[in-house]
Design a protein around this motif. Structure first.
Motif, PDB file in Angstrom:
ATOM      1  N   VAL A 168       0.841  -1.196   0.000  1.00 42.78           N
ATOM      2  CA  VAL A 168       0.000   0.000   0.000  1.00 42.78           C
ATOM      3  C   VAL A 168       0.878   1.248   0.000  1.00 42.78           C
ATOM      4  N   ASP A 169       0.260   2.361  -0.415  1.00 40.18           N
ATOM      5  CA  ASP A 169       0.981   3.629  -0.358  1.00 40.18           C
ATOM      6  C   ASP A 169       0.715   4.299   0.999  1.00 40.18           C
TER       7      ASP A 169
ATOM      8  N   ASN B 150      -1.283   6.445   1.804  1.00 40.54           N
ATOM      9  CA  ASN B 150      -2.705   6.648   2.099  1.00 40.54           C
ATOM     10  C   ASN B 150      -3.436   5.349   2.421  1.00 40.54           C
TER      11      ASN B 150
ATOM     12  N   LYS C 159      -3.721   2.841   0.306  1.00 41.21           N
ATOM     13  CA  LYS C 159      -4.333   2.255  -0.883  1.00 41.21           C
ATOM     14  C   LYS C 159      -3.358   1.260  -1.511  1.00 41.21           C
ATOM     15  N   ALA C 160      -3.882   0.115  -1.857  1.00 41.33           N
ATOM     16  CA  ALA C 160      -3.026  -0.907  -2.454  1.00 41.33           C
ATOM     17  C   ALA C 160      -2.520  -0.417  -3.796  1.00 41.33           C
ATOM     18  N   THR C 161      -1.241  -0.637  -4.032  1.00 40.90           N
ATOM     19  CA  THR C 161      -0.636  -0.151  -5.263  1.00 40.90           C
ATOM     20  C   THR C 161      -0.294  -1.277  -6.223  1.00 40.90           C
ATOM     21  N   VAL C 162       0.299  -2.318  -5.704  1.00 44.01           N
ATOM     22  CA  VAL C 162       0.734  -3.431  -6.565  1.00 44.01           C
ATOM     23  C   VAL C 162       0.221  -4.741  -5.970  1.00 44.01           C
TER      24      VAL C 162
ATOM     25  N   TYR D 284     -10.558  -3.344  -6.160  1.00 38.23           N
ATOM     26  CA  TYR D 284      -9.480  -4.292  -5.865  1.00 38.23           C
ATOM     27  C   TYR D 284      -9.838  -5.651  -6.468  1.00 38.23           C
TER      28      TYR D 284
END
Lengths: 381, 490
Positions: free
Chosen positions: A310-311, A313, A315-318, A364
């Motif tokens: 996650v970043d 914030n 939020k999942a990124t990868v 997601y």
């Protein structure tokens, strides 16, 4: 010459025809044991689904504009008061009690199987109301969440409602937002609660002083209030465990099941996942004998699905790819027919555990395959 | 009685696992027998006339396979006197699989001569007629099929289970042959034989593609393009979804004598065949020869059933998406998958005539006459069954004393087997000629003991080939003296 050749050929042929016995096979000693044990591998299940594939937007699940998933619980008419509720006879009191009511979230069954830490970061509770009282109205809403023997109070600071402009309108519709800045809502929701009990008082403030207002002109003023609990899935999960006990469906009950797991030399489940959720899961499976009340054998599969990164914030990124092999040991397989129950333990962890908030968005995705490798022993005789 | 049946089954088992050859009959090639013309129509026996009596004049039996022997199936156990099969849990099945080849063939064949006649016309021409009952069978089992059955599919991960070599043909037919051989020059002799073939029954697998790809994630892709052609009294019924419901033998066909006659007549299943051969005398001592036999086909048009399946199907597990979004239960998803699999390989049942080809043989040989009665020979035999080629090379020593006595011993190297020793013997008593020929003599034997009886079976059979029979022979063709008077020219 010819005669010699003839004799030679005849001798050779005679020798060949009367050649020696290599072995003797006594067929009465033939073992009747015969078996096949091929190793069979098969892709058993697969899936490629997003959150919105699994959970549709509805009254209880809402997707925000940025696709953040919000759980919504509503309770209508949590306050329904008329001026008459403040009076006894001709005496009008300044305060009146809010009728006690409970707000059952209907997640008792789920919660009964859950243990571990769970912290929702930003829940809100929106108190929507329609008020026709022209005098100031103060609401002291008391809420207490319970889960089993645990309880958490809302600790909401009393608040005032907006008042209608008597020159322009007879009533006003507005709302009051309850969140972690003005209450203990975060801890209340993170309990998580089975039921939230509401009570409290509504206090009218007139120009008159004192506890009683004599000869108050009884009108048609009314206060209607409802609650909407919004739980954005922004949370931290640390070893949240879900367990369930079911009947032992693997047990051979003597019905000539051709695939008795006890006859397996190998039973292996391979889970490959590409997980876009910032949630990881692991599995434990125990054979349980309810008579002796003992766990007989356990299989552990740590990190069956690894969480996505996650970043800042949350939020999942990868998406994270993972491959897990769950090996059912021979000891476990041999114990299957000794147990009458199977207990499953799923453990969830969010990315970063208890140190970081993660957000769940409706877009997601997770793709996965689960393959089965079995090496049965098939007795032919 | 039960004991005898056991022995019979045991013998059949042993015969089934005998090893294949290029072409059977190599030993007979250089023998002075009337039946030699079956291998090369240019070969002519020394007697002027021969009559083959029904059935007893010639029985030829070949049963071949190229993968395992009896001792690979029935194995001596570790304990004294114990015997186990290759499927016994104590046996390492890898040892069995080590014997398995990529293409494992099993080729039983039999020919019974119902009638054979041969006679000389003049000094150069020899005419022959024969009627034979033939049953040919050839089956190829892919090695991957054994590996799949015994070891499972996990070992194939990332590769393909290649079943494309799966093949099967069995045909029963009558063969009516007529031919002649003739000296066209002093040195060249050519023989030709035409054959009318009447088929009785056949089953044939036409496999154009069959394989299962096992992907790394254990998903499977199944390719199939194959047809099973049947000509025979078989009723195949399909269900409403066009799946095979039942396959039943039509017993009613054989309840009347006319029905039996009709079945065995071979009407509507006709074919042609051709044998060609030549010999060339290089010198008084050296002769070379070549032949092509069993070039032919049968077009089957009676009682036809064609079952065809052609498609590709991918199985990558039950797709849980519908289960997870709540539109289907897992049972429904499972049933959908089974329906898809069934529908992917819907079998079409048609009645289109089909053609089968005879396995044909190509032989080239040479012989060197050490003396008038003794020769050595070298023979190359090639057998072609569809796309498969079998080669055998035979070295033989032969004695031919007119038609009175003929004997041969031969060594054959074939299919990577180098221990094939064969022998043939033919002798004449009056007008009766007996012969017995085998391409491989078992050197080591096993004794099979059951209850109070014993039989012996070859320990290692790379081939089972037997030709035996009895002919009536008359006359004895004498070679015209080719010696030229020595003329001294001053």
């Amino acid at each position: 010459m010819t005669k010699r050749l003839f004799l030679s050929i005849s001798m050779i042929m005679a020798l060949l025809v009367t050649s020696c016995i290599k072995s003797t096979y006594d067929m009465s000693m033939l073992s009747k044991k015969a078996q096949l044990s091929p190793t069979l591998a098969l892709s058993a299940v697969k899936g490629d689904v997003s959150f919105s594939d699994m959970v549709k937007s509805s009254d209880t699940v809402r997707f925000a504009q940025d696709n953040l998933v919000i759980l919504v619980f509503k309770k209508d008419s949590i306050i329904n008061m008329k001026l008459s509720d403040f009076s006894k006879g001709t005496v009008v009191y300044m305060s009146a009690p809010i009728e006690t009511t409970d707000f059952d979230l209907n997640i008792h069954d789920v919660l009964s199987h859950i243990s571990g830490d769970f912290l929702v970061s930003n829940p809100t509770m929106n108190f929507s109301y329609t008020n026709s009282f022209t005098d100031s109205v103060k609401v002291n809403l008391i809420a207490s969440a319970t889960r089993g023997s645990n309880s958490v109070n809302l600790d909401l600071v009393p608040f005032f409602l907006a008042l209608p402009d008597i020159n322009a309108e007879q009533q006003i519709t507005s709302s009051y937002l309850v969140d972690k800045t003005n209450s203990n809502l975060q801890n209340l929701i993170s309990l998580p609660p089975e039921v939230i009990d509401f009570s409290g008082t509504v206090t009218l403030r007139t120009s008159a002083k004192g506890l009683q207002v004599e000869n108050y002109n009884l009108g048609s003023e009314r206060l209607l209030g409802s609650l909407e609990l919004d739980i954005p899935l922004e949370l931290k999960i640390n070893n949240l465990q879900f367990n369930d006990t079911i009947d032992n469906f693997l047990e051979d009950k003597g019905n000539d099941n051709p695939a008795d797991p006890a006859d397996f030399q190998t039973l292996r489940v391979i889970v490959n996942a590409k997980n876009g959720f910032p949630l990881g899961a692991s599995l434990k499976m125990s054979l349980f004998d309810s008579v002796s009340n003992k766990v007989i054998s356990t299989i552990n599969a740590d990190a069956i699905i690894a969480p996505a990164a996650v970043d800042s914030n949350g939020k999942a990124t990868v998406a994270t790819e993972s491959s897990t092999v769950i090996d059912f040991t021979k000891e476990f397989l041999n114990s299957i027919n000794k147990a009458d129950k199977i207990i499953f333990w799923f453990t969830l962890n969010s990315t970063g555990g208890s140190s970081q908030d993660v957000k769940i968005y409706s877009d997601y995705r997770i793709s996965f395959t689960a393959s089965l490798v079995v090496k049965p022993v098939i007795n032919l005789k | 009685m039960i004991g005898k049946i056991k022995y019979l089954l045991l013998i059949i088992l042993v015969l089934d696992f005998a090893e294949a050859t290029g072409q059977n009959g190599q030993v007979m090639y250089f023998m002075n027998l009337p039946e030699s013309h079956l291998i090369n129509p240019a070969l002519r026996p020394s007697n002027s006339v021969y009559i083959g009596l029904p059935v007893i004049s010639g029985i030829n039996l070949n049963i071949n396979n190229n993968f395992v022997n009896f001792s690979d199936v029935i194995i001596k156990g570790q304990a004294k006197d114990s015997i186990i099969t290759f499927l016994h849990p104590d046996y390492n099945v890898d040892k069995f699989l080590a014997k398995i080849k990529d293409k494992n063939f099993l080729e039983p064949e039999t020919m019974i001569q119902l009638l054979g006649v041969g006679f000389s016309v003049g000094k150069d021409t020899y005419i022959f007629l024969d009627i034979n009952e033939r049953v040919d069978c050839n089956v190829v089992l892919p090695g991957d099929l054994f590996r799949l059955a015994l070891k499972g599919n996990e070992g194939f991960t990332g590769s393909k289970i290649d079943l494309s070599s799966l093949r099967g043909d069995i045909k029963y037919y009558h063969e009516f042959g007529a031919g002649f051989s003739r000296n066209f020059t002093d040195r060249l002799r050519i023989g030709i034989k035409g054959k009318l073939l009447l088929g009785v029954a056949a089953a044939s697998i036409d496999n154009r593609a069959l394989g299962i790809t096992v992907n790394d994630d254990y998903s499977h892709t199944i390719d199939a393009n194959l047809a099973v052609n049947l000509s025979g009294p078989v009723n195949v019924t399909m269900d409403s979804k066009n799946n095979i419901d039942s396959i039943e033998f039509d017993n009613n066909r054989f309840k009347t004598s006319s029905g039996i006659r009709d079945f065995f007549s071979g009407k509507k299943n006709t074919g042609l065949g051709l044998d060609l051969g030549a010999t060339y005398t290089l010198s008084d001592r050296i002769e070379v020869s070549a032949s092509v036999t069993d070039l032919g086909f049968i077009k089957w048009g009676k009682d036809i059933t064609n079952l065809k399946a052609n498609n590709q199907f991918e199985f990558s597990g039950l797709n849980m998406k519908d289960v997870l979004n709540g539109t289907k239960t897992i049972d429904e998803v499972g049933n959908d998958m089974l329906d898809s699999l069934k529908n992917a390989f819907v079998v079409s049942n048609t009645k289109v005539p089909f053609t089968t080809y005879l396995p044909f043989n190509f032989s080239m040989g040479g012989s060197y006459n050490v003396t008038k009665q003794f020769s050595v020979g070298l023979l190359s035999s090639t057998r072609i069954i569809r796309k498969q080629v079998r080669e055998a090379l035979t070295l033989s020593a032969n004695i031919n004393i007119g038609s009175a006595f003929s004997a041969s011993i031969a060594y054959t190297a074939e299919n990577h087997q180098y221990d094939n020793l064969g022998a043939g013997l033919g002798f004449r008593a009056g007008v009766t000629q007996f012969y017995l020929v085998t391409d491989r003599i078992p050197i080591m034997w096993n004794r099979i003991r059951n209850d109070n009886s014993n039989i012996i079976v070859p320990a290692k059979w790379n081939t089972f080939n037997l030709r035996m029979g009895m002919n009536l022979v008359f006359g004895n063709r004498t070679n015209e003296k080719k010696d030229k008077p020595m003329i001294l020219v001053e």
